[in-house]
Every structure is written in C-alpha cells, then in structure tokens.
Motif scaffolding. Sequence first.
Motif, PDB file in Angstrom:
ATOM      1  N   LYS A 294       0.833  -1.203   0.000  1.00 11.84           N
ATOM      2  CA  LYS A 294       0.000   0.000   0.000  1.00 11.84           C
ATOM      3  C   LYS A 294       0.871   1.258   0.000  1.00 11.84           C
ATOM      4  CE  LYS A 294      -3.947  -2.140   2.348  1.00 11.84           C
ATOM      5  NZ  LYS A 294      -4.761  -2.193   3.582  1.00 11.84           N
ATOM      6  N   ILE A 295       1.967   1.214   0.757  1.00 13.24           N
ATOM      7  CA  ILE A 295       2.887   2.368   0.804  1.00 13.24           C
ATOM      8  C   ILE A 295       3.485   2.612  -0.578  1.00 13.24           C
ATOM      9  CG2 ILE A 295       5.113   3.177   1.683  1.00 13.24           C
ATOM     10  CD1 ILE A 295       4.397   1.738   4.337  1.00 13.24           C
ATOM     11  N   ARG A 296       3.903   1.523  -1.226  1.00 14.99           N
ATOM     12  CA  ARG A 296       4.545   1.670  -2.533  1.00 14.99           C
ATOM     13  C   ARG A 296       3.536   2.091  -3.601  1.00 14.99           C
ATOM     14  NH1 ARG A 296       7.579  -3.159  -0.612  1.00 14.99           N
ATOM     15  NH2 ARG A 296       9.662  -2.411  -0.051  1.00 14.99           N
ATOM     16  N   GLU A 297       2.285   1.759  -3.403  1.00 13.19           N
ATOM     17  CA  GLU A 297       1.252   2.149  -4.367  1.00 13.19           C
ATOM     18  C   GLU A 297       1.111   3.669  -4.465  1.00 13.19           C
ATOM     19  OE1 GLU A 297      -2.399   0.283  -3.356  1.00 13.19           O
ATOM     20  OE2 GLU A 297      -1.743  -1.728  -3.945  1.00 13.19           O
ATOM     21  N   VAL A 298       1.377   4.362  -3.347  1.00  7.12           N
ATOM     22  CA  VAL A 298       1.245   5.824  -3.337  1.00  7.12           C
ATOM     23  C   VAL A 298       2.612   6.506  -3.334  1.00  7.12           C
ATOM     24  CG1 VAL A 298      -1.003   5.810  -2.211  1.00  7.12           C
ATOM     25  CG2 VAL A 298       1.055   5.839  -0.805  1.00  7.12           C
ATOM     26  N   SER A 299       3.645   5.756  -3.648  1.00  9.24           N
ATOM     27  CA  SER A 299       5.006   6.288  -3.691  1.00  9.24           C
ATOM     28  C   SER A 299       5.454   6.463  -5.136  1.00  9.24           C
ATOM     29  CB  SER A 299       5.956   5.353  -2.938  1.00  9.24           C
ATOM     30  OG  SER A 299       5.592   5.245  -1.573  1.00  9.24           O
ATOM     31  N   GLY A 300       6.751   6.700  -5.305  1.00 12.53           N
ATOM     32  CA  GLY A 300       7.299   6.832  -6.650  1.00 12.53           C
ATOM     33  C   GLY A 300       6.729   8.013  -7.409  1.00 12.53           C
ATOM     34  N   GLU A 301       6.358   7.770  -8.652  1.00 13.07           N
ATOM     35  CA  GLU A 301       5.851   8.851  -9.495  1.00 13.07           C
ATOM     36  C   GLU A 301       4.560   9.436  -8.943  1.00 13.07           C
ATOM     37  OE1 GLU A 301       4.488   9.696 -14.120  1.00 13.07           O
ATOM     38  OE2 GLU A 301       5.745   7.951 -13.642  1.00 13.07           O
ATOM     39  N   LYS A 302       3.746   8.591  -8.326  1.00 11.88           N
ATOM     40  CA  LYS A 302       2.482   9.095  -7.776  1.00 11.88           C
ATOM     41  C   LYS A 302       2.762  10.125  -6.687  1.00 11.88           C
ATOM     42  CE  LYS A 302      -1.123   6.554  -7.646  1.00 11.88           C
ATOM     43  NZ  LYS A 302      -2.167   5.530  -7.358  1.00 11.88           N
ATOM     44  N   LEU A 303       3.716   9.829  -5.815  1.00 12.42           N
ATOM     45  CA  LEU A 303       4.077  10.779  -4.764  1.00 12.42           C
ATOM     46  C   LEU A 303       4.657  12.049  -5.374  1.00 12.42           C
ATOM     47  CD1 LEU A 303       4.472  11.531  -1.797  1.00 12.42           C
ATOM     48  CD2 LEU A 303       6.638  10.275  -1.827  1.00 12.42           C
ATOM     49  N   ALA A 304       5.498  11.894  -6.408  1.00 12.37           N
ATOM     50  CA  ALA A 304       6.089  13.064  -7.053  1.00 12.37           C
ATOM     51  C   ALA A 304       5.016  13.966  -7.648  1.00 12.37           C
ATOM     52  CB  ALA A 304       7.060  12.616  -8.142  1.00 12.37           C
ATOM     53  N   ARG A 305       4.006  13.363  -8.262  1.00 18.02           N
ATOM     54  CA  ARG A 305       2.942  14.150  -8.881  1.00 18.02           C
ATOM     55  C   ARG A 305       2.090  14.876  -7.839  1.00 18.02           C
ATOM     56  NH1 ARG A 305       2.126  13.650 -14.263  1.00 18.02           N
ATOM     57  NH2 ARG A 305       3.278  12.012 -15.355  1.00 18.02           N
ATOM     58  N   TYR A 306       2.051  14.360  -6.617  1.00 13.41           N
ATOM     59  CA  TYR A 306       1.334  15.077  -5.556  1.00 13.41           C
ATOM     60  C   TYR A 306       1.944  16.461  -5.339  1.00 13.41           C
ATOM     61  CZ  TYR A 306      -1.129  10.809  -4.061  1.00 13.41           C
ATOM     62  OH  TYR A 306      -1.926   9.699  -4.010  1.00 13.41           O
ATOM     63  N   GLY A 307       3.264  16.572  -5.626  1.00 17.76           N
ATOM     64  CA  GLY A 307       3.940  17.847  -5.425  1.00 17.76           C
ATOM     65  C   GLY A 307       3.432  18.945  -6.326  1.00 17.76           C
ATOM     66  N   SER A 308       2.694  18.598  -7.362  1.00 24.89           N
ATOM     67  CA  SER A 308       2.194  19.615  -8.291  1.00 24.89           C
ATOM     68  C   SER A 308       1.084  20.473  -7.683  1.00 24.89           C
ATOM     69  CB  SER A 308       1.680  18.953  -9.569  1.00 24.89           C
ATOM     70  OG  SER A 308       0.550  18.139  -9.305  1.00 24.89           O
ATOM     71  N   PHE A 309       0.675  20.146  -6.453  1.00 22.69           N
ATOM     72  CA  PHE A 309      -0.375  20.954  -5.819  1.00 22.69           C
ATOM     73  C   PHE A 309       0.052  22.410  -5.678  1.00 22.69           C
ATOM     74  CE2 PHE A 309       2.320  19.923  -2.191  1.00 22.69           C
ATOM     75  CZ  PHE A 309       2.324  21.102  -1.462  1.00 22.69           C
ATOM     76  N   GLY A 310       1.365  22.664  -5.681  1.00 26.32           N
ATOM     77  CA  GLY A 310       1.842  24.036  -5.525  1.00 26.32           C
ATOM     78  C   GLY A 310       1.810  24.858  -6.800  1.00 26.32           C
ATOM     79  N   ASP A 311       1.604  24.216  -7.939  1.00 23.93           N
ATOM     80  CA  ASP A 311       1.656  24.937  -9.210  1.00 23.93           C
ATOM     81  C   ASP A 311       0.570  26.007  -9.348  1.00 23.93           C
ATOM     82  OD1 ASP A 311       3.848  23.429  -9.815  1.00 23.93           O
ATOM     83  OD2 ASP A 311       2.805  22.071 -11.187  1.00 23.93           O
TER      84      ASP A 311
END
Length: 207
Positions: free
Chosen positions: A122-139
């Motif tokens: 479950k942790i890995r499911e929301v990690s990697g590229e998915k976690l990186a894309r969460y960072g776009s909330f600041g755009d």
Amino acid sequence: MELLGLVTTPPGSFLNMKKEPFQSLADLKGVKMWSLPGLASDTLAATGAVVSPGPAVRMYEVISGGVVDAFCCINFESLEVFNVTQYVGAATEVPGHLFAPAFAVFVRNDVMASISPEDQAKIREVSGEKLARYGSFGDPAEAAARQRAIDKGVPIVPASDAFVKELETAFEPVRGSWYAAVDKLGIDGKAALAYYLEQQKAIKAGN
C-alpha cells in the motif's frame, strides 16, 4: 534505505531589487545576491555574483536590511510567505528555471521490513511517481502569486537567448563537478541528466 519519492517545489528566478532585469553575466558581476545555500549558491557564484547564502527564514532580515542587491531561487509564492515581494524590482525567468528545492522521502530497510507485506504494498502504491505528482499541488498557487506580482507592477521578463548561452557556459564547471561526483558511485551523470530532461519534456507534453 529505500527512496519512496522525490518532490520539488515550483522553481525560482533572478530577482533584482532594482527595476532593471538581469540580461547578461555582466549585469550579475559583483552583484551582492542572497540565495539558499548549497548547489544554488555554488552555481550563482559561477556567474560572478557575490553570493550571501542563508536559510529561507533569514531571507527577510538580509533583504530588508539592504545587505544584498538581489536574490535568487525563490518562487513567487515563497516571496509572499517570507514577506519580501515588495523588494522585487524586476524578475528574469530563465528557460527551465534556475533552482527548485527538492525533498526526498526515504525509509530505512529495517523499518520497511518490520511492516506487513500488505502495508508495504500500500505504501509503494502511493510512492514513486504518484508521490512526485502530488507535489504539483503548488503549481496553481505559484501561478496565482506570479500574477499578483505582475499586478503590483513587477516586470517579469524572459532571459535572452544570449544570456541563456552565457549561463550555460558559466554553469558547465558546476555540472562537470557533479558528473565527477556521481561517476565515483558508478553513475553516468551525463546519461542521467539527459534522461531527466527527456522525462521533463514528456511530462510537460502531457505524456
């Protein structure tokens, strides 16, 4: 250690406290400039600027006190957060931008091993590229802050092609030092950077 993800904030630009935007290395030579420490300050020093690095929490003190003539590598939203927007006379945006703080999320192998296989998955499911894309909330917040700066009369201009070429030449020794450092780790730095830039273009294109 296992890397779960890497997140970056929106990038920053050259910010002159005078009304004239920087458009050449000659404009930067000898200019007293604040930046975050580390790679940002090392890279800026290669332009001929006199860099006064420090943590973001000290930014207002340094800038408002007139210790520097310019600052760099802070995005427009952060300028508002740290209350220094009023000291921006002009901004120069470089294609690809200059610097963006990156935050890595790691977990120790023994800690991960203590977690059930189901929860690890479950942790890995929301990690990697998915976690990186969460960072776009600041755009969106960054775009809004940039527009507010424009509305306040801050000129934001693109770096000229000639200026970009000067910067690329000035930054080459810094890039070379990084290549040498990662080569010792068995990493082809040039190939890694090329791959990163290719991926960046693909993401911008919506792929």
